[in-house]
Design an enzyme around this catalytic site. Structure first.
Site, short mmCIF file in Angstrom:
data_model
loop_
_atom_site.label_atom_id
_atom_site.label_comp_id
_atom_site.label_asym_id
_atom_site.label_seq_id
_atom_site.Cartn_x
_atom_site.Cartn_y
_atom_site.Cartn_z
N THR A 40 11.40 3.32 -10.54
CA THR A 40 10.55 2.76 -9.61
C THR A 40 10.81 3.08 -8.25
O THR A 40 11.54 4.38 -8.03
CB THR A 40 11.03 1.36 -9.41
OG1 THR A 40 12.30 1.24 -9.14
CG2 THR A 40 10.91 0.34 -10.89
N TYR A 53 26.33 -5.22 -4.11
CA TYR A 53 25.31 -5.28 -5.05
C TYR A 53 25.66 -5.59 -6.53
O TYR A 53 25.05 -6.83 -7.02
CB TYR A 53 24.53 -3.93 -5.24
CG TYR A 53 23.39 -3.93 -6.04
CD1 TYR A 53 22.10 -4.48 -5.78
CD2 TYR A 53 23.41 -3.13 -7.32
CE1 TYR A 53 20.81 -4.44 -6.82
CE2 TYR A 53 22.41 -3.18 -8.22
CZ TYR A 53 21.26 -3.64 -8.16
OH TYR A 53 20.10 -3.71 -8.85
N ILE A 77 8.74 -3.06 -11.04
CA ILE A 77 9.01 -3.91 -12.19
C ILE A 77 8.14 -5.20 -11.94
O ILE A 77 7.38 -5.84 -13.08
CB ILE A 77 10.50 -4.34 -12.24
CG1 ILE A 77 11.46 -3.38 -12.89
CG2 ILE A 77 10.72 -5.45 -13.71
CD1 ILE A 77 12.90 -3.60 -12.80
N ASP A 91 9.14 -12.52 3.19
CA ASP A 91 10.48 -11.95 3.16
C ASP A 91 11.39 -12.89 2.47
O ASP A 91 11.75 -14.24 2.80
CB ASP A 91 11.00 -11.66 4.56
CG ASP A 91 12.14 -10.84 4.41
OD1 ASP A 91 12.98 -11.13 3.52
OD2 ASP A 91 12.40 -10.06 5.33
N ASP A 109 -0.04 -4.71 2.38
CA ASP A 109 -1.15 -3.96 1.78
C ASP A 109 -0.94 -3.70 0.40
O ASP A 109 -1.92 -3.61 -0.65
CB ASP A 109 -1.17 -2.41 2.49
CG ASP A 109 0.41 -1.82 2.71
OD1 ASP A 109 1.08 -2.62 2.63
OD2 ASP A 109 0.22 -0.76 2.89
N LYS A 110 0.59 -3.67 0.13
CA LYS A 110 0.94 -3.62 -1.25
C LYS A 110 0.48 -4.76 -2.12
O LYS A 110 0.26 -4.77 -3.41
CB LYS A 110 2.41 -3.40 -1.44
CG LYS A 110 2.74 -1.77 -1.05
CD LYS A 110 2.50 -0.56 -2.03
CE LYS A 110 2.68 0.65 -1.34
NZ LYS A 110 2.18 1.85 -2.04
P1 NDP Z 1 11.40 -1.63 -6.11
O1 NDP Z 1 11.98 -0.95 -5.11
O2 NDP Z 1 10.26 -0.75 -6.78
O3 NDP Z 1 10.68 -2.95 -5.81
C1 NDP Z 1 11.39 -4.06 -5.30
C2 NDP Z 1 10.46 -5.12 -4.75
O4 NDP Z 1 11.04 -6.21 -4.28
C3 NDP Z 1 9.21 -4.79 -4.09
O5 NDP Z 1 8.18 -5.60 -4.41
C4 NDP Z 1 9.67 -5.20 -2.64
O6 NDP Z 1 8.56 -5.47 -1.98
C5 NDP Z 1 10.45 -6.31 -2.78
N1 NDP Z 1 11.37 -6.83 -2.04
C6 NDP Z 1 12.43 -5.96 -1.51
N2 NDP Z 1 13.15 -6.71 -0.53
C7 NDP Z 1 12.45 -7.65 -0.30
C8 NDP Z 1 12.49 -8.81 0.70
N3 NDP Z 1 13.70 -8.85 1.68
N4 NDP Z 1 11.70 -9.67 0.65
C9 NDP Z 1 10.76 -9.79 -0.12
N5 NDP Z 1 10.42 -8.92 -1.04
C10 NDP Z 1 11.16 -7.84 -1.10
O7 NDP Z 1 12.41 -2.11 -7.06
P2 NDP Z 1 12.62 -2.20 -8.88
O8 NDP Z 1 11.35 -2.88 -9.19
O9 NDP Z 1 13.23 -1.43 -9.55
O10 NDP Z 1 13.54 -3.65 -8.67
C11 NDP Z 1 13.16 -4.90 -9.15
C12 NDP Z 1 14.56 -5.61 -9.52
O11 NDP Z 1 14.90 -4.97 -10.62
C13 NDP Z 1 15.45 -5.67 -8.27
O12 NDP Z 1 15.97 -7.07 -8.50
C14 NDP Z 1 16.71 -4.73 -8.89
O13 NDP Z 1 17.87 -5.01 -8.33
C15 NDP Z 1 16.47 -4.66 -10.26
N6 NDP Z 1 17.06 -3.42 -10.86
C16 NDP Z 1 16.45 -2.39 -10.87
C17 NDP Z 1 16.74 -1.14 -11.44
C18 NDP Z 1 15.96 0.25 -11.49
O14 NDP Z 1 16.76 1.17 -11.91
N7 NDP Z 1 14.98 0.41 -10.95
C19 NDP Z 1 18.09 -1.17 -12.22
C20 NDP Z 1 18.50 -2.55 -12.26
C21 NDP Z 1 18.03 -3.63 -11.75
P3 NDP Z 1 8.40 -5.19 -0.17
O15 NDP Z 1 8.98 -3.88 0.12
O16 NDP Z 1 6.72 -5.20 -0.23
O17 NDP Z 1 9.09 -6.32 0.34
#
Ligand code: NDP
Length: 269
Positions: free
Chosen positions: A194, A159, A21, A67, A42-43
């Site tokens: 996602t 969560y 997102i 992080d 990289d991402k």
């Molecule tokens: P993704 O797993 O596709 O993306 C998650 C993002 O968060 C990545 O960019 C990841 O980057 C980053 N991230 C995760 N952990 C950390 C960390 N410890 N520090 C820094 N960055 C972090 O998930 P979504 O895009 O789906 O999720 C985005 C938001 O939407 C979240 O808050 C999720 O709870 C919410 N959401 C999503 C839903 C869905 O169905 N997809 C439904 C409801 C809510 P990296 O790995 O590079 O650190």
């Protein structure tokens, strides 16, 4: 008539913008200078390059590997942003992750603390250290919650609790920061295709199947795409939403409606 968005000269920090997102939120296309951040360098780089490709010439994309569970990383994220761009207009607290657990699990409490750290504490701390900058720009904050804040997902207690607290944090912040002309809103996405489930440890095929199963949870009969949440983020951050604060925008294809419709207690026949 379609809405047009102009974020020229604005600085937007989106956590979790290395994927999903966060990466799909088109602030660059609308002319903003963006801070792209996540743990995977990289991402982060890939998304930053894409931002520059789609943005008008003068816009910039700053890469910060961080992080969100580490307060020192969050301080570096904000310091680097201010050093580089001199200000902050929009903070999108999007980084998050789910975990399946049960109250009976031996490591339940440790899991609970970790889930709270990434989904809630990081948001509270980052907002806390950004407020002084948002005050100067009369900026705004958008928190990315979940429909898990509105009803329980079995096995996802920490969560759901974290996202529920995030909704209340949003309302409290909107009330406190409104007089400083800072708006604070929250988006509750339903199932959005996602890497979210893969990040929870599911193999790709299982994640695809899980999203397929989610189609039946919505009244629209499909799961959502990242850009459909991204567009709502863009709207709430824009001047089109200048009179909107402290509110939830539910982007779920009607999941919450379907849940209520299916509740046995409400069935009349
Ligand atoms: P993704 O797993 O596709 O993306 C998650 C993002 O968060 C990545 O960019 C990841 O980057 C980053 N991230 C995760 N952990 C950390 C960390 N410890 N520090 C820094 N960055 C972090 O998930 P979504 O895009 O789906 O999720 C985005 C938001 O939407 C979240 O808050 C999720 O709870 C919410 N959401 C999503 C839903 C869905 O169905 N997809 C439904 C409801 C809510 P990296 O790995 O590079 O650190």
């Amino acid at each position: 008539m379609s809405l047009t968005f102009n974020f020229s000269g604005k600085v937007v920090l989106i956590t979790g913008s290395s994927a999903g997102i966060g990466a799909a939120t088109a602030f660059s296309r609308a002319g903003a200078n963006v801070v792209v951040t996540g743990r995977r360098a990289d991402k982060v780089s890939e998304v930053a390059k894409e931002c520059l490709k789609v943005s008008p010439k003068q816009s910039k994309a700053l890469e910060v590997v961080a992080d969100v569970t580490k307060p020192e990383d969050l301080r570096r994220l904000v310091d680097t942003t201010i050093k580089h761009f001199g200000k902050l207009d929009v903070l999108v607290n999007n980084a998050g992750a789910g975990t399946v657990t049960s109250i009976n699990n031996k490591d339940f409490y440790e899991t609970y603390l970790k889930v709270m750290q990434i989904n809630l504490n990081s948001v509270v701390y980052l907002t806390h250290i950004c407020v002084e900058h948002l005050e100067k720009t009369k900026g705004n904050v958008i928190n990315i919650s979940s429909i898990g804040a509105m009803g329980p997902f079995q096995g996802c207690t920490p969560y759901c609790m974290a996202k529920c607290a995030m909704d209340m944090f949003t309302k409290c912040m909107a009330a406190e920061l409104g007089p400083k002309r800072i708006r604070v809103n929250v988006i509750n996405p339903g199932p959005i295709r996602t890497e979210f489930m893969e990040a929870m440890g599911m193999p790709k095929e299982m994640s695809d199947n899980a999203f397929k199963a989610c189609e039946n949870l919505t009244v629209l009969g499909r799961v959502g795409e990242s850009v459909e949440v991204g567009d709502s983020i863009l709207y709430l951050a824009s001047d089109h939403a200048a009179f909107i604060t402290g509110t939830n925008v539910i982007v779920d294809g009607g999941c919450v409606v379907a849940y209520n419709t299916n509740a046995d207690i409400l069935k009349t026949n």
